[in-house]
Design an enzyme around this catalytic site. Structure first.
Site, PDB file in Angstrom:
ATOM      1  N   ILE A 148       0.768  -0.975   0.120  1.00 56.25           N
ATOM      2  CA  ILE A 148      -0.052  -0.014  -0.188  1.00 56.25           C
ATOM      3  C   ILE A 148       0.797   1.313   0.000  1.00 56.25           C
ATOM      4  O   ILE A 148       2.213   1.151   0.444  1.00 56.25           O
ATOM      5  CB  ILE A 148      -0.982  -0.098   1.184  1.00 56.25           C
ATOM      6  CG1 ILE A 148      -0.301  -0.156   2.482  1.00 56.25           C
ATOM      7  CG2 ILE A 148      -1.956  -1.089   0.955  1.00 56.25           C
ATOM      8  CD1 ILE A 148      -1.179  -0.182   3.932  1.00 56.25           C
ATOM      9  N   ASP A 149       0.217   2.435  -0.405  1.00 53.09           N
ATOM     10  CA  ASP A 149       1.195   3.472  -0.655  1.00 53.09           C
ATOM     11  C   ASP A 149       1.945   3.868   0.900  1.00 53.09           C
ATOM     12  O   ASP A 149       1.421   3.592   1.888  1.00 53.09           O
ATOM     13  CB  ASP A 149       0.194   4.602  -1.133  1.00 53.09           C
ATOM     14  CG  ASP A 149      -0.050   4.383  -2.601  1.00 53.09           C
ATOM     15  OD1 ASP A 149       0.590   3.710  -3.375  1.00 53.09           O
ATOM     16  OD2 ASP A 149      -0.980   4.765  -2.832  1.00 53.09           O
ATOM     17  N   LYS A 150       2.853   4.595   0.807  1.00 50.11           N
ATOM     18  CA  LYS A 150       3.490   5.243   2.017  1.00 50.11           C
ATOM     19  C   LYS A 150       2.478   6.074   2.837  1.00 50.11           C
ATOM     20  O   LYS A 150       2.468   5.706   4.182  1.00 50.11           O
ATOM     21  CB  LYS A 150       4.547   6.214   1.545  1.00 50.11           C
ATOM     22  CG  LYS A 150       5.233   6.875   2.784  1.00 50.11           C
ATOM     23  CD  LYS A 150       6.112   7.980   2.247  1.00 50.11           C
ATOM     24  CE  LYS A 150       7.029   8.623   3.335  1.00 50.11           C
ATOM     25  NZ  LYS A 150       7.776   9.812   2.967  1.00 50.11           N
ATOM     26  N   THR A 152      -0.661   5.603   3.006  1.00 53.33           N
ATOM     27  CA  THR A 152      -1.895   4.926   3.376  1.00 53.33           C
ATOM     28  C   THR A 152      -1.588   4.038   4.396  1.00 53.33           C
ATOM     29  O   THR A 152      -0.627   3.439   4.349  1.00 53.33           O
ATOM     30  CB  THR A 152      -2.361   3.974   1.917  1.00 53.33           C
ATOM     31  OG1 THR A 152      -2.653   4.735   0.942  1.00 53.33           O
ATOM     32  CG2 THR A 152      -3.710   3.393   2.475  1.00 53.33           C
ATOM     33  N   ARG A 249      -7.273   6.056  -5.425  1.00 55.04           N
ATOM     34  CA  ARG A 249      -7.073   7.430  -5.484  1.00 55.04           C
ATOM     35  C   ARG A 249      -7.239   7.777  -7.087  1.00 55.04           C
ATOM     36  O   ARG A 249      -7.980   9.072  -7.161  1.00 55.04           O
ATOM     37  CB  ARG A 249      -5.805   7.884  -5.063  1.00 55.04           C
ATOM     38  CG  ARG A 249      -5.329   7.393  -4.018  1.00 55.04           C
ATOM     39  CD  ARG A 249      -3.706   7.335  -3.527  1.00 55.04           C
ATOM     40  NE  ARG A 249      -3.158   8.679  -3.709  1.00 55.04           N
ATOM     41  CZ  ARG A 249      -1.993   8.855  -3.665  1.00 55.04           C
ATOM     42  NH1 ARG A 249      -0.973   7.761  -3.397  1.00 55.04           N
ATOM     43  NH2 ARG A 249      -1.224  10.190  -3.609  1.00 55.04           N
TER      44      ARG A 249
END
Length: 314
Positions: A148-150, A152, A249
């Protein structure tokens, strides 16, 4: 730009310049074409000097200006040269056995190391905590099946051996893993529930950004359900059917309800959160050894909950 193979495959990567790339420097093109945050421009310039980057099968300089239809081939140095050290970083472990570990990742923590950035990641912490992780993804991503994104927060699973890794990866590919997110988006969602079925690919004008497009894209499906209406914001529960980079997103921006706090796809800063208001709240999968279905949940982190409380009190 049409993207070729992955950074961590043994095969060279290949990129074809499109009209929007014409006139761009080779080193900038390669840096922005490779997976976000994976390499620096200085590193790419070193590769070019070594002859690891070719244009139409010939060696050129870093300042070479691309032409339409130029084929850029990149041979990534072996990642095994990197030394990834275990680090005693606290982990919020939700579940663990001899095959799998599930953690609740905090906002701001990167999942895996990348060239030039080898510390402070989930992988560094897992290597200290577990000692044993699958090696399928090489030394830069041991045990990592998905990410998952940094910015998130929420649940992520890792594999402790290759058997577990293969099983979990197959489940992700078959879209049988349960992944539910909570997201605070701008605007009043007109429907109580719905599905965004729109393919995602890189923006030819900015290769670090993804957009809904038919060109060079992959299928992307996101289901949403209204969880709470908060004036000019809406809290959504989203379920991923596919797992493209920045999928939620991009899809929320596409339908006119970008994530609050999103520095790339959102609007001007309107909440106090650092990064997008997105939390991976539920993760479910079949255990790779027993076949038993396991499902885990993680509460909304305090910083996101604080922003929700402010909106509720308006």
């Amino acid at each position: 730009m049409d993207k070729g193979t992955s950074l961590f495959n043994d095969e060279p990567m290949s990129f074809t310049a499109i009209e929007a790339d014409a006139g761009e420097r080779l080193d900038k093109f390669v840096t922005e074409s490779i997976e976000e945050g994976s390499v620096s421009r200085t590193m790419v310039q070193d590769w070019i000097k070594l002859g690891a980057v070719l244009v139409n099968e010939r060696q050129v300089k870093a300042n070479y200006k691309l032409a339409v239809a130029d084929v850029v081939t990149v041979i990534i140095p072996e990642p095994e040269e990197a030394v990834i050290e275990p680090q005693n970083i606290p982990l919020d472990v939700v579940y663990e056995d001899s095959d799998v570990i599930v953690i609740n990742k905090p906002r701001g923590m990167v999942v895996h190391p990348a060239p030039g950035h080898y510390s402070g990641t989930v992988v560094n912490a897992l290597m200290y905590h577990c000692k044993d992780l699958s090696g399928i993804n090489g030394v830069l991503r041991p045990g990592i099946v998905h990410r998952i994104d940094k910015d998130t927060s929420g649940l992520i699973m890792a594999a402790k051996n290759d058997l577990a890794h293969a099983s979990l990866a197959a489940q992700l590919k078959a879209h049988t893993v349960t992944r539910k997110y909570l997201a605070l988006v701008h605007g009043t969602m007109p429907h109580e529930h719905g599905t965004v079925d729109a393919p995602i690919g890189r923006d030819p004008q900015d290769r670090k950004v993804f957009i809904v497009t038919q060109r060079g894209s992959k299928e992307a499906v996101t289901h949403f359900q209204v969880a709470e209406r908060l004036g000019d914001f809406t809290l959504l529960e989203l379920k991923l059917e596919t797992g493209r980079t920045h999928q939620i997103r991009v899809h929320m921006k596409y339908i006119g309800h970008p994530l609050a706090g999103d520095p790339i796809y959102g609007r001007n800063k309107t909440i106090g959160l650092k990064g997008q208001a997105l939390h991976a709240a539920v993760l479910g999968f079949d255990h790779p050894r027993t076949g038993e279905y396991l499902e885990f949940s993680a509460p909304i982190p305090p910083d996101m909950e604080h922003e929700l409380m402010i909106l509720r009190q308006r």
